[in-house]
Design a protein around this motif. Structure first.
Motif, PDB file in Angstrom:
ATOM      1  N   ALA A 147       4.274  -9.928 -18.839  1.00 49.28           N
ATOM      2  CA  ALA A 147       5.558 -10.204 -17.734  1.00 49.28           C
ATOM      3  C   ALA A 147       6.753 -10.756 -18.295  1.00 49.28           C
ATOM      4  O   ALA A 147       7.655 -10.139 -17.534  1.00 49.28           O
ATOM      5  N   LEU A 171       0.724  -1.573 -11.304  1.00 50.88           N
ATOM      6  CA  LEU A 171      -0.042  -2.618 -11.593  1.00 50.88           C
ATOM      7  C   LEU A 171      -1.022  -2.164 -12.529  1.00 50.88           C
ATOM      8  O   LEU A 171      -1.501  -3.160 -13.490  1.00 50.88           O
ATOM      9  N   GLY A 191       7.520  -6.715 -17.926  1.00 53.49           N
ATOM     10  CA  GLY A 191       7.845  -6.715 -16.780  1.00 53.49           C
ATOM     11  C   GLY A 191       9.095  -6.149 -15.963  1.00 53.49           C
ATOM     12  O   GLY A 191       9.051  -5.096 -15.321  1.00 53.49           O
ATOM     13  N   THR A 211       3.166 -12.518  -4.484  1.00 54.67           N
ATOM     14  CA  THR A 211       2.104 -11.730  -4.801  1.00 54.67           C
ATOM     15  C   THR A 211       1.541 -10.939  -3.909  1.00 54.67           C
ATOM     16  O   THR A 211       1.200  -9.755  -3.932  1.00 54.67           O
ATOM     17  N   LEU A 239       0.688  -2.588 -15.925  1.00 56.69           N
ATOM     18  CA  LEU A 239       0.793  -3.776 -16.389  1.00 56.69           C
ATOM     19  C   LEU A 239      -0.627  -4.276 -16.817  1.00 56.69           C
ATOM     20  O   LEU A 239      -0.689  -5.129 -17.955  1.00 56.69           O
ATOM     21  N   LEU A 256       7.480  -2.963  -9.374  1.00 57.18           N
ATOM     22  CA  LEU A 256       7.100  -4.199  -9.173  1.00 57.18           C
ATOM     23  C   LEU A 256       8.025  -5.319  -8.419  1.00 57.18           C
ATOM     24  O   LEU A 256       7.815  -6.356  -8.208  1.00 57.18           O
ATOM     25  N   LEU A 257       9.380  -4.888  -8.964  1.00 59.61           N
ATOM     26  CA  LEU A 257      10.398  -6.090  -8.580  1.00 59.61           C
ATOM     27  C   LEU A 257      11.342  -5.477  -7.403  1.00 59.61           C
ATOM     28  O   LEU A 257      12.077  -6.268  -7.168  1.00 59.61           O
ATOM     29  N   LEU A 299       0.722 -11.409 -11.231  1.00 57.06           N
ATOM     30  CA  LEU A 299       0.367  -9.987 -11.082  1.00 57.06           C
ATOM     31  C   LEU A 299      -0.260  -9.406 -12.270  1.00 57.06           C
ATOM     32  O   LEU A 299      -1.414  -8.584 -12.131  1.00 57.06           O
ATOM     33  N   THR A 315       6.200 -14.041 -10.948  1.00 59.19           N
ATOM     34  CA  THR A 315       5.354 -13.377 -10.042  1.00 59.19           C
ATOM     35  C   THR A 315       4.534 -12.335 -10.850  1.00 59.19           C
ATOM     36  O   THR A 315       3.524 -12.132 -10.549  1.00 59.19           O
ATOM     37  N   VAL A 316       5.512 -11.532 -11.825  1.00 58.44           N
ATOM     38  CA  VAL A 316       4.621 -10.530 -12.292  1.00 58.44           C
ATOM     39  C   VAL A 316       3.667 -10.826 -13.346  1.00 58.44           C
ATOM     40  O   VAL A 316       2.673 -10.272 -13.632  1.00 58.44           O
ATOM     41  N   ARG A 317       3.868 -12.245 -13.990  1.00 55.04           N
ATOM     42  CA  ARG A 317       3.045 -12.820 -14.595  1.00 55.04           C
ATOM     43  C   ARG A 317       1.500 -13.061 -13.857  1.00 55.04           C
ATOM     44  O   ARG A 317       0.433 -12.846 -14.391  1.00 55.04           O
TER      45      ARG A 317
END
Length: 428
Positions: free
Chosen positions: A278, A367, A282, A345, A370, A289-290, A303, A299-301
């Protein structure tokens, strides 16, 4: 995921899920199920729900008490609320629930059967048999109080039900899966969770087939009064001549009594992989995702852990506590639920699923990448201790809309400290 057996200790917790969390669990649970069905199909979702380790992780990533029996009730309730409006689209139906709702399951199955075309009466019978086996054929000291029956349009199903032992303050969860089920009375469970509490009378074990037949023969030949007399005569001798019938060791998920999340509850290299993917990857590697306004590395963490729930293999869920680091917990363990992160999320997942339905897979694909990136990084990254991670979350909690059953999280007494980043250094 394939069928498997396992067990776990589940502390029995009371209380209710606050509406602000229950509503979010409903939305996140539904969109995660949609993503799993989109990638892997309905049967795979049923297999995961029948997997006790995955089920616990699923509840933890949604902000429930990571170790308690309350996950069972809240997850079944959230799925029933979230998937019922989508049942026509997804072909999956959630029946039953806790207490009085559990007793309505056969009627619900019959009504759904009339509407979609499967044999609701046969499934109602299956529901009753499942409950009867776990309450009578498996005499383990736990009284059933929850029965969730999830069925697809093609009559495949999974059952998650739970019993309690109030004296010991313990709960036991039972998982059933129709796939591969040949008999309701000969090793039907995919898993039984709970604390070992002495000898368990399990008449569903395949080794008990002779006992089941013998009991029926005795009942026909002797009648109940004669059986009581004979049992009184042989019980002392049977105790002395007890045979060793120990069952092989099964995978055992131990849910501890302590509320706080400790490093011993988590595989830290996996957590460092989530954080590193992330923080370092990320923003640059997953721009898809952003696109939702306000979405950043925190938030990416979250996700990254959500993506693992969607794509992870069974071995990835041996530490359900780790998934509570995505959105915290309603009781402030490991930290208050960051509502801004939680809502972001949900927004990202809903956007990704909606676009995938139109053939635009870039966000769902991001995702999945990721998740893969986190898995690659965990092989060599190091990072902060769990204590540092949790302290950083508490420092930032008021900025992220932190909330628990105790109310909104106030600013910390000392200035906020940034969360230490994972470092891509090889560990010795």
């Amino acid at each position: 995921m394939t069928q498997r057996s396992g067990s776990a200790d589940l502390p029995l917790h009371g209380g209710r899920v606050p509406k602000w969390l229950g509503d979010r669990m409903t939305r996140l649970g539904a969109v995660l199920c949609q993503a799993i069905i989109h990638h892997y199909g309905r049967d795979e979702l049923l297999r995961r729900l029948a997997h006790p380790f995955w089920f616990q992780s699923f509840g933890a990533v949604m902000g429930m008490d990571w170790h308690s029996s309350g996950i069972t009730t809240s997850v079944i309730g959230a799925l029933k609320r979230g998937l019922t409006p989508l049942s026509g689209e997804l072909g999956i139906h959630v029946c039953g629930g806790r207490g009085a709702h559990s007793r309505k399951t056969p009627h619900e199955l019959e009504m759904i059967g009339e509407r979609v075309g499967f044999d609701g009466a046969a499934l109602a019978t299956a529901s009753r048999l499942v409950a009867k086996v776990d309450s009578a054929a498996v005499q383990d000291g736990f009284d059933l109080y929850l029965h969730g029956f999830i069925v697809t349009d093609d009559s495949r199903w999974v059952v998650v039900q739970q019993g309690m032992n109030g004296d010991r303050r313990q709960a036991r969860r039972y998982h059933w899966l129709s796939e591969g089920l040949k008999s309701f009375v000969d090793q039907p469970h995919t898993a039984i969770e709970g604390e070992r509490q002495g000898e368990i009378v399990n008449l569903t074990d395949h080794r008990a087939e002779a006992s089941r037949s013998g009991q029926l023969d005795l009942l026909r030949q002797l009648g109940p009064d004669r059986i009581v007399h004979e049992f009184a005569a042989i019980e002392p001798a049977a105790t002395e001549a007890k045979r060793d019938s120990a069952q092989p060791m099964l995978p055992n998920l131990v849910m501890p009594a302590h509320h706080d999340v400790r490093e011993s509850d988590i595989v830290m290299r996996r957590l460092h992989g989530n954080i590193s993917a992330a923080i370092e990857s990320g923003p640059t590697d997953f721009p898809e995702l952003l696109l939702v306004p306000g979405v950043g590395a925190r938030t990416v963490r979250a996700l990254a852990m959500v993506a693992e729930v969607v794509h992870g293999a069974p071995c990835r869920f041996s530490d359900p506590a780790r998934f509570s680091l995505a959105h915290g917990g309603k009781d402030r363990h490991p930290f208050p639920v960051p509502l801004k992160v939680y809502d972001e999320t949900i927004a990202v997942m809903k956007s990704a699923v909606a676009k995938a339905k139109l053939g635009r897979e870039e966000e769902l694909a991001a995702l999945q990448r990721l998740d893969g990136q986190a898995r690659r990084l965990e092989r060599y990254v190091t990072g902060p201790s769990l204590k540092e991670i949790v302290a950083g979350e508490f420092d930032q909690s008021h900025l992220l809309g932190g909330r628990s059953v105790f109310g909104p999280e106030p600013p910390p007494a000392s200035p906020a400290q940034p969360l230490p980043a994972a470092s891509p250094k090889r560990s010795g």
